[in-house]
Design a protein around this motif. Sequence first.
Motif, PDB file in Angstrom:
ATOM      1  N   GLU A  71      58.409  45.808  12.787  1.00 11.29           N
ATOM      2  CA  GLU A  71      58.075  45.113  13.730  1.00 11.29           C
ATOM      3  C   GLU A  71      57.302  43.942  13.410  1.00 11.29           C
ATOM      4  OE1 GLU A  71      56.469  47.642  16.838  1.00 11.29           O
ATOM      5  OE2 GLU A  71      58.125  48.842  17.000  1.00 11.29           O
ATOM      6  N   GLU A  72      56.177  44.053  12.603  1.00 13.02           N
ATOM      7  CA  GLU A  72      55.583  43.068  12.029  1.00 13.02           C
ATOM      8  C   GLU A  72      55.778  42.466  10.681  1.00 13.02           C
ATOM      9  OE1 GLU A  72      52.702  42.282  13.657  1.00 13.02           O
ATOM     10  OE2 GLU A  72      52.438  43.835  14.964  1.00 13.02           O
ATOM     11  N   LEU A  73      56.954  43.128   9.900  1.00 10.11           N
ATOM     12  CA  LEU A  73      57.370  42.524   8.619  1.00 10.11           C
ATOM     13  C   LEU A  73      56.232  41.976   7.655  1.00 10.11           C
ATOM     14  CD1 LEU A  73      60.572  40.770   9.938  1.00 10.11           C
ATOM     15  CD2 LEU A  73      60.234  42.775   8.691  1.00 10.11           C
ATOM     16  N   HIS A  74      55.151  42.778   7.999  1.00 13.26           N
ATOM     17  CA  HIS A  74      53.852  42.316   7.169  1.00 13.26           C
ATOM     18  C   HIS A  74      53.082  43.684   6.717  1.00 13.26           C
ATOM     19  CE1 HIS A  74      50.352  40.312   5.879  1.00 13.26           C
ATOM     20  NE2 HIS A  74      51.147  39.247   5.787  1.00 13.26           N
ATOM     21  N   PHE A  75      53.048  44.088   5.774  1.00 11.96           N
ATOM     22  CA  PHE A  75      52.121  45.457   5.431  1.00 11.96           C
ATOM     23  C   PHE A  75      50.378  45.394   5.969  1.00 11.96           C
ATOM     24  CE2 PHE A  75      55.755  46.426   2.873  1.00 11.96           C
ATOM     25  CZ  PHE A  75      55.537  47.912   2.748  1.00 11.96           C
TER      26      PHE A  75
END
Length: 318
Positions: A32-36
């Motif tokens: 959902e965030e496409l960001h770790f």
Amino acid sequence: MIQMKICNLCSAFLIKTMIDVRQLQCFLAVAEELHFAKAADRLGLAQSGLSTQIQRLEQDLGVTLLNRNKRKPVSLTDAGRLFQAEAVAALRHIERADQVGRLAARGLAGVIRVGYVASGVSSGLLSRLLSEFRKSHEMVRLEIVPMETPRQLEALGDGQIDVGIVRPRRLYPAGVISKVLQTERLLAAMAESHPLARRATVSARALADQSFIVPQFAEEEGFGSALSALGKAGGFTPHLEYRVQDFISAICLASAGYGMAIVPESMQNFSQPGVIYRPISDFRLSVNLALAYRRREVSPAVRAFVKLGTETFKVSAS
């Protein structure tokens, strides 16, 4: 073809890992965030721990779910997009199961099978019990089963029902107990063409030459004994013409002129054409309805039902 393969991989993963909820949550946060880093902050995890969870998930599935490239944003692979939909559905089921399990532990969810005699309905007792219980236990499913007292006691013993509205007995099967919920007087039910139907009340002695229809006569207890008490009050030995299984059958026969039935007053609510009910002026015997249940009940929902019934109706031990 690819979608089917991914679905099969998802099913295999969920079975193999017994649904590792944490891994699913980690994957969905990244998806959902496409960001770790953002996903790690959202979950309150270290970024390294989040990465480890995703790597283990991909190893278990045997497929890459995320495209990782230091020069490009994180993105989902084709397999990742398909797995995301399955993971969302799986988490919803898990959350629902967790909620239901917690509610069941508190007696707020589950299934209760309730047996009842006909008078339990005609007296309004069953509907009042169900109505009161539903106010605080909407998620508990109630299944009601019409059943005469002897069969209910057997069904309680072998687990076919959980509670029963019964006519009390002197003796109960091992592990089964009851408490009285309601008391009713007895009336004489007869065809409207019967000579005694013209009277407002009848005496026990006036019934001496009548033929009687008796529910559950084969039992040592029940309305056979009530009829014997009536004969004693009127100084006669009752003539038993018909033996039937329930009060509705007795009233049907009485309305057609086949005899007279002695029935609980609540049976007046059974709208059978052609029948008249009359009080017996010198016969004061009353009959009870009781809630029967297992002494060592393990179901929280059933225990809640029994507790509510006994407290609401201010019952006494039978």
